[in-house]
Enzyme design. Structure first.
Site, short mmCIF file in Angstrom:
data_model
loop_
_atom_site.label_atom_id
_atom_site.label_comp_id
_atom_site.label_asym_id
_atom_site.label_seq_id
_atom_site.Cartn_x
_atom_site.Cartn_y
_atom_site.Cartn_z
N ARG A 22 0.90 -1.16 0.00
CA ARG A 22 0.00 0.00 0.00
C ARG A 22 0.94 1.21 0.00
O ARG A 22 1.95 1.20 0.69
CB ARG A 22 -0.88 0.02 1.25
N ASP A 49 -9.87 -1.27 -6.99
CA ASP A 49 -10.24 0.11 -7.37
C ASP A 49 -9.18 1.12 -6.98
O ASP A 49 -8.94 2.08 -7.71
CB ASP A 49 -11.61 0.48 -6.79
N ASP A 78 -12.26 -8.84 -3.16
CA ASP A 78 -13.54 -8.22 -2.78
C ASP A 78 -14.61 -8.26 -3.87
O ASP A 78 -15.79 -8.07 -3.58
CB ASP A 78 -13.31 -6.76 -2.36
N ARG A 134 -19.11 -25.49 11.33
CA ARG A 134 -20.43 -26.12 11.49
C ARG A 134 -20.33 -27.38 12.35
O ARG A 134 -21.24 -27.70 13.12
CB ARG A 134 -21.00 -26.45 10.11
N ARG A 152 -24.23 -24.50 19.29
CA ARG A 152 -23.75 -23.14 19.52
C ARG A 152 -24.04 -22.22 18.35
O ARG A 152 -24.16 -22.65 17.21
CB ARG A 152 -22.23 -23.16 19.68
N MET A 178 -13.87 -10.97 5.02
CA MET A 178 -13.42 -9.71 4.41
C MET A 178 -14.39 -9.26 3.32
O MET A 178 -15.44 -9.86 3.12
CB MET A 178 -12.02 -9.89 3.85
N GLY A 179 -13.98 -8.23 2.59
CA GLY A 179 -14.81 -7.72 1.50
C GLY A 179 -14.76 -6.21 1.39
O GLY A 179 -15.42 -5.62 0.56
N ALA A 218 -25.29 -20.85 5.61
CA ALA A 218 -25.35 -20.11 6.89
C ALA A 218 -26.80 -19.68 7.17
O ALA A 218 -27.60 -19.50 6.26
CB ALA A 218 -24.45 -18.88 6.81
N ARG A 258 -36.40 -25.38 14.60
CA ARG A 258 -35.57 -26.56 14.32
C ARG A 258 -35.26 -27.41 15.54
O ARG A 258 -34.69 -28.48 15.42
CB ARG A 258 -34.23 -26.11 13.73
#
Ligand SMILES: Nc1ncnc2c1ncn2[C@@H]1O[C@H](COP(=O)(O)OP(=O)(O)O)[C@@H](O)[C@H]1O
Ligand SMILES: O=P(O)(O)OC[C@H]1O[C@](O)(COP(=O)(O)O)[C@@H](O)[C@@H]1O
Length: 324
Positions: free
Chosen positions: A57, A88, A113, A140, A148, A155-156, A172, A202
């Site tokens: 960066r 971008d 992303d 899972r 639980r 991220m994104g 999910a 459920r």
């Protein structure tokens, strides 16, 4: 990144064009850290993520003087064209450079992303979703065994592509995505209600939620603490972080990178300038660089509808007022 670099170098070699790489992206461009790169340098690199020419960066590149310095460095090597692989920010940098340099610039969309307008998929996205899906599948197992709630942060940056893709691929129960949050921010009360309703419907079992980064104050850890302490819901956070940016690239990414790297060189040969080499609806396209960040790449509304409504265990017409 490596697969795209390899494709650019091999295509240039094929067309008799010499290539020079600047190490560490714009940082290297300012430091004139240039190395000749030939076909044999990119042998057998496409199976590795990351980049052999490194990345960085570099805030300073945003300055006008920096673009002028970069232009002088490019001219010192008699370079005619620059291919920039990135997102971008990298494309804004390429456009900024083009304001102060006579050579041609072409972008190759490389970001996990997937937040660039003009191309159906960016290089890296498929791999990141694959990694997130794999992690969700593994989580899972414990979530199921221990009944639980898990909150998995992905991220994104400001886009929900990785969130939606991984949530759908792993089944999910809930997603918190920037696009959904903008429309109607989720409250803790609504989330608790949703979890309780899913458990009612459920019976006991797992509830796995995908949380896009920057979408909850304090992220997955603070949300999990809040659910456990205030609402007595056994809950665990998991931050996938930079794991999503590494590992062997998925076949789709290797193939896309190969195609778009070659496309970039062929666009240059066709005289194109200030465009991104993209792929849309199975066609190769040249998209004005400015469009890639000024126009919005929306989430697939049908996938969103399916995941958020059709696959939502809590049906809207059966929800109470406080359900979100
Ligand atoms: N507005 C801008 N003008 C000039 N250069 C920019 C601009 N935005 C980003 N850059 C350069 O591009 C680099 C990469 O951008 P960044 O947003 O970090 O990643 P990405 O390319 O993946 O979006 C930055 O470190 C900076 O050097
Ligand atoms: O490692 P850093 O510099 O904190 O950057 C993390 C950011 O980079 C991203 O991983 C995107 O990076 P790329 O555009 O290079 O794929 C975002 O999802 C995340 O917000």
């Amino acid at each position: 990144m490596n697969a795209a670099l390899r494709a650019v170098v091999l295509a240039a070699d094929h067309y008799g064009i010499e290539t020079i790489a600047f190490r560490h992206g714009y940082k290297g461009l300012l430091e004139n850290d240039a190395v000749p790169i030939v076909a044999k340098d990119v042998l057998h690199i496409l199976q590795y993520s990351g980049t052999i020419i490194k990345s960085a960066r570099c805030q300073r590149f945003k300055e006008v003087d920096a673009a002028k310095e970069a232009a002088a460095n490019l001219d010192s090597h008699a370079i005619d064209a620059l291919v920039v692989i990135g997102g971008d920010g990298s494309f804004r940098g390429a456009d900024h450079l083009a304001n102060h340099w006579q050579g041609k610039v072409i972008g190759v969309p490389g970001t996990i992303d997937n937040d660039l307008y003009g191309t159906d998929m960016t290089i890296g996205y498929a791999t990141a979703v694959n990694i997130a899906m794999d992690a969700l599948d593994k989580i899972r197992d414990t979530a199921d065994a221990m009944d639980r709630v898990f909150i998995v942060e992905v991220m994104g940056r400001d886009a929900g592509f990785i969130g939606l893709g991984s949530a759908m691929a792993a089944g999910a129960e809930r997603m918190i995505l920037p696009e959904l949050q903008k429309e109607k921010p989720l409250t803790v009360a609504a989330l608790v209600k949703h979890i309780q309703r899913v458990q009612e419907i459920r019976g006991e079992g797992s509830y796995v939620m995908v949380l896009s980064e920057h979408q909850w104050p304090g992220g997955a850890v603070s949300l999990a603490e809040q659910l456990e302490a205030e609402h007595h819901l056994p809950c665990r956070p998991c931050l996938l972080g930079h794991i999503q940016r590494g590992g062997a690239p998925a076949p789709a990414d290797r193939i896309l990178a190969s195609e778009l790297g070659v496309h970039a060189v062929e666009l240059l040969l066709a005289g194109e300038h200030r465009v991104m080499a993209g792929k849309r609806a199975n066609e190769r396209v040249a998209v004005p660089l400015t469009d890639t960040w000024q126009k919005k790449n929306p989430l697939d509304q049908n996938l969103l509808r399916i995941q958020h409504e059709i696959f939502n265990p809590v049906k809207k017409n059966r929800r109470t007022k406080t359900d979100n």
